[in-house]
Design an enzyme around this catalytic site. Structure first.
Site, short mmCIF file in Angstrom:
data_model
loop_
_atom_site.label_atom_id
_atom_site.label_comp_id
_atom_site.label_asym_id
_atom_site.label_seq_id
_atom_site.Cartn_x
_atom_site.Cartn_y
_atom_site.Cartn_z
N ASN A 1 12.82 70.12 -69.37
CA ASN A 1 12.47 70.20 -70.78
C ASN A 1 11.66 71.48 -71.00
OD1 ASN A 1 13.10 67.25 -71.88
ND2 ASN A 1 12.23 67.08 -69.83
N SER B 1 16.07 63.75 -75.90
CA SER B 1 15.39 62.59 -76.48
C SER B 1 16.19 61.30 -76.29
CB SER B 1 15.11 62.81 -77.97
OG SER B 1 14.20 63.87 -78.14
N TYR C 1 9.47 57.07 -78.22
CA TYR C 1 8.81 57.48 -79.45
C TYR C 1 8.18 56.36 -80.27
CZ TYR C 1 11.15 61.77 -78.23
OH TYR C 1 11.57 62.87 -77.55
N GLU D 1 16.38 66.50 -65.37
CA GLU D 1 16.56 67.61 -66.29
C GLU D 1 15.26 68.38 -66.46
OE1 GLU D 1 17.65 66.24 -70.17
OE2 GLU D 1 15.92 64.92 -70.36
N GLY E 1 8.10 67.44 -75.71
CA GLY E 1 7.52 66.81 -76.88
C GLY E 1 6.01 66.76 -76.78
N ASP F 1 11.92 66.21 -65.22
CA ASP F 1 12.05 64.77 -65.07
C ASP F 1 12.88 64.41 -63.84
OD1 ASP F 1 10.70 64.72 -67.47
OD2 ASP F 1 12.49 64.33 -68.67
N ARG G 1 8.58 70.84 -68.49
CA ARG G 1 8.36 69.50 -67.94
C ARG G 1 9.66 69.09 -67.27
NH1 ARG G 1 8.67 65.56 -72.08
NH2 ARG G 1 10.44 64.74 -70.93
N GLU H 1 17.53 65.92 -82.99
CA GLU H 1 16.15 65.62 -82.64
C GLU H 1 15.15 66.10 -83.70
OE1 GLU H 1 15.41 66.25 -78.20
OE2 GLU H 1 17.28 67.32 -78.49
#
Length: 299
Positions: A263, A142, A209, A261, A267, A249, A247, A13
């Site tokens: 984070n 990612s 992205y 998951e 990002g 998800d 964060r 990543e």
């Protein structure tokens, strides 16, 4: 305050990290912070920070040697405060399989699945995970290294490919539904961001992205569902002993919420989810960085 933005790194990543680091560096309020950048091309580069009189390190790394607690350990030895959760939470959450077990025990609904280590034999017919499964690197992010399988041949191909980047693979039942992401900062749950991929059928690397890869917007579900989302987020945050911010998800299928998951270093590019959530409450990108730094210092 003298802030070092640490980015780059050695993981798959790296490109995402470079984009994140540059975005953070250019948007930190220069009236509040004296900003310097530390680009990591190899692990030893983290020691560039020694002697720089840094008062806070913003870790803009992703994946291995970034989110796994290693960099956090170095910074703690050097008594430098840093962004995001501490060593234990970071090292726990980089492992998807262990994280699922921890949050499940805390009462958070997870997707059925197993983890497979390199060398183990797996038969599709004995998985009992439905007609289609998803394969993920256990320590990846990612959406890099994602494969799907509907039979033994596809399963073996996916395993071989994922084992090129990780020594453990998570195999899960495919849940078809709406993907959401929920920031939690200093124990406060922030608005839910709903994700509609436009370049693929799921929220893959391109969707995350590339400009126009997905439509992402703050969304409030009906009361019962939103309440469960918020409760799951708090339960997961507390179960992994998180401090600072994260964060989390989820996928929602037929109004049922499933954990995906955590984070620990979300990002922060212009296409990222966390700033979209805080923006709905009136925070600019720069103010969001202030918020995350403040929450990290409180930990």
């Amino acid at each position: 305050m003298k802030v070092a933005v640490i980015y780059g790194g050695i993981s798959s990543e790296r490109e995402v990290s470079i984009n994140t680091g540059r975005e953070i560096s250019s948007n930190l309020d220069k009236n509040k912070y004296e900003v310097t950048e530390i680009l990591l091309d190899k692990k030893e580069d983290i020691f560039k920070i020694i002697g720089m009189d840094i008062e806070f390190a913003y870790i803009a790394l992703h994946g291995e040697f970034g989110e796994d607690g290693t960099v956090q350990s170095v910074l703690e030895i050097l008594n430098i405060p840093y962004s995001g959760p501490g060593i234990m939470t970071s090292s726990l959450c980089i492992d998807k399989d262990i994280t699922k077990a921890v949050v499940r025990d805390a009462g958070v609904r997870v997707i059925d699945g197993i983890s497979v280590k390199k060398g183990e034999k797996v038969e599709f017919s004995k998985l009992n995970l439905g007609e289609k499964v998803i394969l993920k690197p256990n320590k990846g992010g990612s959406s890099i290294g994602i494969y799907f399988a509907t039979n033994q041949e596809e399963l073996e191909y996916g395993l071989n490919e994922v084992f090129k980047i990780d020594d453990e693979v998570v195999i899960e039942r495919v849940i078809t539904g709406v993907e959401i992401s929920v920031p939690i900062i200093n124990g406060k749950v922030y608005p839910t961001v709903l994700i509609e991929p436009l370049k693929d059928t799921f929220f893959d690397y391109k969707s995350k992205y590339e400009n126009g890869g997905a439509r992402e917007y703050v969304y409030t579900f009906e009361e019962k569902i939103q309440k469960e989302i918020n409760e799951f987020t708090l339960k997961a945050y507390n179960a992994i002993k998180c401090k600072g911010f994260a964060r989390i998800d989820y996928l929602i299928m037929d109004n049922v919420v499933y954990f995906l998951e955590v984070n620990t270093l979300p990002g922060m590019t212009k296409n990222s989810l966390l700033p979209k959530s805080t923006a709905s409450l009136g925070y600019s990108y720069s103010e969001t960085l202030d918020l995350l730094i403040g929450a990290s210092l409180e930990k």
